[in-house]
Design an enzyme around this catalytic site. Structure first.
Site, short mmCIF file in Angstrom:
data_model
loop_
_atom_site.label_atom_id
_atom_site.label_comp_id
_atom_site.label_asym_id
_atom_site.label_seq_id
_atom_site.Cartn_x
_atom_site.Cartn_y
_atom_site.Cartn_z
N SER A 1 5.92 -5.03 -2.85
CA SER A 1 5.84 -3.95 -1.87
C SER A 1 6.88 -2.87 -2.16
CB SER A 1 5.98 -4.51 -0.46
OG SER A 1 5.81 -3.49 0.48
N ASP B 1 -0.09 -1.58 2.21
CA ASP B 1 -0.46 -2.20 3.49
C ASP B 1 0.21 -1.48 4.66
OD1 ASP B 1 2.10 -3.12 2.98
OD2 ASP B 1 1.69 -5.21 3.49
N ASP C 1 2.18 -1.47 -2.15
CA ASP C 1 0.93 -2.25 -2.06
C ASP C 1 0.03 -1.72 -0.95
OD1 ASP C 1 2.68 -3.14 -0.06
OD2 ASP C 1 1.92 -5.18 -0.09
N ASP D 1 3.39 2.69 0.98
CA ASP D 1 4.31 1.89 0.19
C ASP D 1 3.55 1.35 -1.03
OD1 ASP D 1 2.77 -0.01 1.46
OD2 ASP D 1 4.43 -1.19 2.23
#
Length: 456
Positions: free
Chosen positions: A98, A247, A245, A243
């Site tokens: 992340s 999510d 990734d 960010d």
């Protein structure tokens, strides 16, 4: 027996080579396969330079445990979540760190229907087996098949809006050289096909695991300028930054101003309750007054949960809540198997702008004016419990309303403070909010007062 320090409360995260490497990744895959014995799971990875080799090692461990793998390639975390509930599989693993520094990587693990695997729900068992290295022999190895989930994922995303009702919009999208770009490109192609009048201005769009523009973490103030400036330069309707990734997504209004995640929770609650009155909305205890106000206004019901995705998802399932939001920019959706998504929120905001014919700043300005907040302020302290007790004692004679759902919240009527130890880092997190019509002092003065108690 080696102790593996990369196992955290909600996921796996660690420094490359010392805490996480291909050998450890293999063991995680092998342990996941032996404990859950799924027939097939999905596996994907983010754009980090180390992610592909860690993914391969994880898949090898899964195959050696007899598990078939659908290899989704480079994906965001939510594409793995989506695969885990949409396809005929029994779980998923995303290799991602992340927003952690360059020399880190990690994994997020789920079971069937994208149910989270955290310390309370199986991660400790995976850790124990990986540490012991006592793997059962497997007679039949699993297979690995490449699978492109993107078309099905984009089709699912479009179910949250009515594409034909979207008004002309110009949006700045900043992937931060992370994993979000390929989804934006696919959505853009779909919008063109459906004649949806949305124009995308792409910033730091190319996936690049060396992160030439810094680690994608829009929570850091220094990472916001590129989105903010592009919004102003192109006179966009709003800006979105993700960010690594993707999510989590972060929104900027048409003036280029960053909007605290707290107010986005209120905005998304409103978006759902306009369509589905009476639904339940789950929120975390750090900042609450605006959410309570919005949900009451739109005839919904609020349910409070501890911060952290494992807690929010569990309570949403129990309560059948339509939406859950954390001020940290994690947004969870019932129709997305109660998982968090960084794509669904901005689509809903685009739909809300089209429905209300208002700008993003005008949709949130009343909330911000009514319930100003500090945003989350982090402190490094030696002993979090001692500091929390000190604050508790200091205000005891003012007899605040006390809530210990997560850390300690003290409600003084005109202002409210929440202070809690981080679940993921050695930090104490502070949040303060005011009722603007009742407060006799400025937000800054309360922040100074509590900050002095913390650092005393």
């Amino acid at each position: 027996m080696t102790t593996l320090t990369c196992f955290k409360a909600y996921d796996i995260r660690g420094k490359l080579e010392t805490e996480l490497n291909e050998e450890i990744a293999y063991k995680v895959g092998r342990a996941y396969g032996q404990i859950y014995q799924p027939k097939t799971i999905v596996v994907g990875c983010d754009v980090r330079l180390s992610s592909e080799s860690l993914k391969k090692a994880t898949i090898e461990g899964l195959n050696d445990a007899g598990v078939n793998v659908l290899d989704l390639g480079m994906t965001g975390t939510e594409e793995v979540y989506f695969g885990a509930f949409h396809l005929d599989v029994q779980g998923g693993i995303e290799v991602t760190a992340s927003h952690n520094p360059m020399d880190y990587n990690g994994m997020k693990l789920v079971r069937e229907n994208a149910r989270p695997i955290s310390a309370d729900t199986g991660l400790k068992e995976i850790q124990a087996l990986a540490e012991s290295n006592q793997f059962a022999p497997v007679t039949t190895k699993g297979t690995t098949t490449p699978y492109n989930i993107l078309p099905e994922f984009v089709t699912h995303l479009l179910t949250y809006i009515q594409p034909e009702r979207i008004q002309p919009l110009k949006l700045v999208v900043n992937s931060g050289n992370g994993a979000a770009g390929h989804v934006i490109d696919a959505l853009e192609a779909q919008f063109k096909q459906l004649n949806v009048p949305v124009e995308f201005i792409k910033v730091h769009h190319e996936a690049d695991g060396s992160f030439p523009n810094g680690i994608p973490n829009p929570l850091l103030v220094e990472n916001r300028a590129s989105t903010s400036e592009a919004v102003l330069e192109h006179q966009a309707d709003f800006g979105i930054a993700w960010d690594g990734d993707f999510d989590r997504c972060f929104l900027f209004d048409e003036k280029g101003q960053f909007i605290e995640g707290y107010y986005i929770v209120g905005l998304l609650a409103q978006a759902f309750l306009i369509q589905q009155p009476g639904e339940k909305i789950v929120h975390d205890p750090r900042l609450v007054w605006n959410t309570l106000d919005v949900v009451e206004k739109y005839q919904g019901t609020t349910v409070q949960s501890k911060s952290g995705h494992a807690f929010i998802k569990q309570i949403m399932r129990e309560q059948n809540a339509v939406y859950g939001g954390e001020m940290s920019a994690h947004h969870y959706f019932r129709d997305f198997a109660y998982c968090d998504s960084g794509m669904i929120p901005w689509l809903l905001v685009a739909a809300l702008l089209s429905e209300t014919k208002q700008s993003l700043s005008s949709l949130v300005e009343d909330m911000i004016a009514k319930f100003p907040c500090s945003g989350e302020i982090n402190f490094k302290v030696a002993d979090t419990q001692t500091v929390i007790q000190r604050i508790f004692d200091h205000y005891a004679d003012q007899k605040p309303e006390i809530d210990k759902t997560d850390g300690v919240s003290l409600d003084f009527g005109a202002w409210r403070v929440n202070i809690r130890a981080s679940n993921t880092e050695p930090l104490l997190r502070l949040n303060i909010e005011l009722r603007a019509d009742q407060a006799t002092r400025s937000l800054e003065s309360y922040v100074d007062e509590v900050s002095k108690l913390i650092t005393a």
